[in-house]
Write a protein that holds these residues in place. Structure first.
Motif, short mmCIF file in Angstrom:
data_model
loop_
_atom_site.label_atom_id
_atom_site.label_comp_id
_atom_site.label_asym_id
_atom_site.label_seq_id
_atom_site.Cartn_x
_atom_site.Cartn_y
_atom_site.Cartn_z
N SER A 264 0.82 -1.22 0.00
CA SER A 264 0.00 0.00 0.00
C SER A 264 0.85 1.27 0.00
O SER A 264 0.35 2.35 -0.29
CB SER A 264 -0.93 0.01 1.22
N GLU A 265 2.14 1.16 0.33
CA GLU A 265 3.03 2.33 0.35
C GLU A 265 3.71 2.56 -0.99
O GLU A 265 4.46 3.53 -1.14
CB GLU A 265 4.09 2.16 1.44
N TYR A 267 2.72 3.61 -3.86
CA TYR A 267 1.99 4.43 -4.82
C TYR A 267 2.83 5.61 -5.32
O TYR A 267 2.35 6.46 -6.07
CB TYR A 267 0.67 4.93 -4.23
N THR A 268 4.09 5.67 -4.90
CA THR A 268 5.07 6.58 -5.50
C THR A 268 6.34 5.78 -5.72
O THR A 268 6.56 4.74 -5.08
CB THR A 268 5.39 7.78 -4.59
N ARG A 377 -2.95 14.86 -1.06
CA ARG A 377 -1.90 13.86 -1.28
C ARG A 377 -2.28 12.47 -0.79
O ARG A 377 -2.00 11.48 -1.44
CB ARG A 377 -0.60 14.29 -0.58
N GLY A 378 -2.88 12.38 0.37
CA GLY A 378 -3.14 11.07 0.96
C GLY A 378 -4.49 10.47 0.65
O GLY A 378 -4.83 9.41 1.17
N SER A 380 -7.65 8.62 -1.31
CA SER A 380 -7.69 7.36 -2.05
C SER A 380 -7.49 7.57 -3.55
O SER A 380 -6.76 6.82 -4.20
CB SER A 380 -9.01 6.64 -1.80
N LYS A 383 -3.87 8.21 -4.29
CA LYS A 383 -3.06 6.99 -4.22
C LYS A 383 -3.30 6.12 -5.45
O LYS A 383 -2.37 5.51 -5.99
CB LYS A 383 -3.39 6.22 -2.94
N GLY A 386 -1.43 7.49 -8.12
CA GLY A 386 -0.01 7.20 -7.87
C GLY A 386 0.37 5.79 -8.28
O GLY A 386 1.44 5.58 -8.88
#
Length: 430
Positions: A264-265, A267-268, A377-378, A380, A383, A386
């Motif tokens: 899940s992290e 996305y960048t 930025r955070g 859904s 992401k 991203g």
């Protein structure tokens, strides 16, 4: 001369390198002239060893793994003995000399596998500390722990499984990863690889007019499967060594926290490498990169930065060299596996990743901070956007590295990563 003293046996040389690091950390003080004097000989011997791997290791993937460990040990030497200056006298890197608290020393002493801490046994304690430094990559539980090491439980970061729980969980993970790799290997059609992954298909934008939808789909799915398979391989290796270390009592479960973070992290691009992918190489790459950035190029850091331009220049110079060093390490692994230096695209791929991080930061700044006020930025949808960005970037860059490796695999047994196939055995039984 060094070649005549050390036979070209990769496993023996790996043990030699680790032992040398342990002994120098244990018995040579920080700043010892012996440390920089030995390093050039290790570099030369690593170069001498490159064409020898194929003669002593039967499988190409195994060659890559052993070469990675040996070359990483060279980076370990650079980071631990020359840049960070680990020593027994400071019970840590020299940057902590004079400032490390006694509690920090006691913390590290508890992490050393042998529980005996008799100060009278100075030589034994030195060797225990040196062995811990030489075999550590993330320094888990110490004041020098690598950043972003994932916990066992995100809900309870302090949770540590019992030995039995650990062995059960890691055994299941090892078996699952083994079966995933087995299924992917048996389901592939390696005889088609030279056609599907031909060199002409590596470039993309320079031949955009002739790129077909089918080729684009192949590129995307190959890239996704390549990284999915790489993830399974990393997990299998890690859990295998973890099971051996914990089951034999050499280590405790708290020292073998998960190797990778949550998907899940990812996305960048930065999140993929910093939060999702394993951090075993983090210090080996960042320490030399910072040295080049702040000592070789003498770029300002911290309070000495006079402008935003200087700050960004220093930040992205460090990012560039982190990925460049990683690219060179993987390039060496490809060469050791029998690939020509000019054939490997490892360095190209990782430099593309550095460029991607810079582009990503710039686009996020414009899109989120300037246009949307920084509050989105955070969310859904952000992401999701991203993840799409990461997939597209990796789908563009991965073939530069993966296609040359894939087209060399035409189904020979020496290209199989697993020593034995469950799937092939079950097929033969039918």
């Amino acid at each position: 001369m060094i070649a005549s003293l050390l036979p070209p046996l990769p496993i023996i040389y790996l043990i030699f390198q680790k032992s040398l690091i342990a002994l120098l950390v244990s018995f040579s003080p920080q700043g010892s002239i012996l440390r920089p004097m030995i390093f050039p000989f290790l570099v030369l011997y690593n170069y001498y060893l490159l064409p020898k791997y194929v003669s002593y290791i039967p499988r190409t993937p195994w060659i890559a793994f052993v070469c990675e460990e040996i070359t990483s040990a060279l980076l370990d030497y650079l980071e631990k003995l020359l840049l960070s200056q680990w020593s027994f006298e400071t019970y840590g890197p020299s940057v902590a000399a004079g400032t490390a608290k006694k509690a920090d020393k006691e913390t590290i002493k508890r992490l050393v596998p042998d529980e005996q801490t008799d100060r009278g046994r100075d030589i034994w304690e030195r060797l225990k500390f040196g062995a811990w430094v030489a075999t550590s990559s993330r320094y888990i539980g110490s004041p020098y722990q690598a950043r972003n090491v994932p916990p066992y439980s995100k809900l309870n970061p302090f949770f540590v499984p019992t030995r039995l729980e650990f062995l059960l969980m890691w055994s299941i993970k090892f078996i699952v990863c083994y079966l995933i790799i087995d299924v992917m290997t048996q389901a592939s059609q390696p005889e088609m690889n030279p056609i599907i992954y031909a060199e002409s298909y590596v470039p993309f934008f320079s031949r955009l007019a002739e790129v077909t939808i089918e080729e684009s789909i192949t590129r995307i799915f190959t890239s996704i499967l390549y990284w999915f398979g790489s993830y399974a391989i990393v997990q299998m290796y890690f859990t295998g060594f973890a099971l051996i270390s914990v089951s034999t009592g050499l280590d405790r479960p708290e020292l073998w926290r998960p190797i990778c973070g949550p998907l899940s992290e990812a996305y960048t691009i930065r999140g993929f490498w910093s939060l999702f992918w394993h951090q075993t190489m983090r210090k080996r790459f960042t320490k030399p990169a910072r040295y080049i950035t702040f000592h070789v190029f003498n770029l300002p850091r911290g309070h000495s930065v006079d402008s935003e331009f200087q700050r960004l220049l220093a930040r992205y110079t460090e990012v560039f060299f982190v990925f460049l060093i990683s690219g060179l390490l993987h390039h060496v692994m490809d060469v050791a596996s029998g690939m020509a230096w000019t054939e490997s695209g490892a360095t190209t791929f990782f430099v593309m990743m550095a460029t991607g991080v810079m582009m990503e930061d710039a686009m996020q700044w414009v899109f989120y901070d300037l246009l949307m006020g920084g509050d989105e930025r955070g969310r859904s949808w952000a992401k999701g956007l991203g993840f799409l960005w990461v997939i597209l970037v990796f789908s563009y860059a991965t073939p530069f590295w993966a296609y040359p490796m894939l087209r060399r695999n035409t189904g020979e047994i020496n290209n199989d990563i697993l020593p034995w196939s469950v799937v092939a055995y079950l097929k033969a039984k039918k």
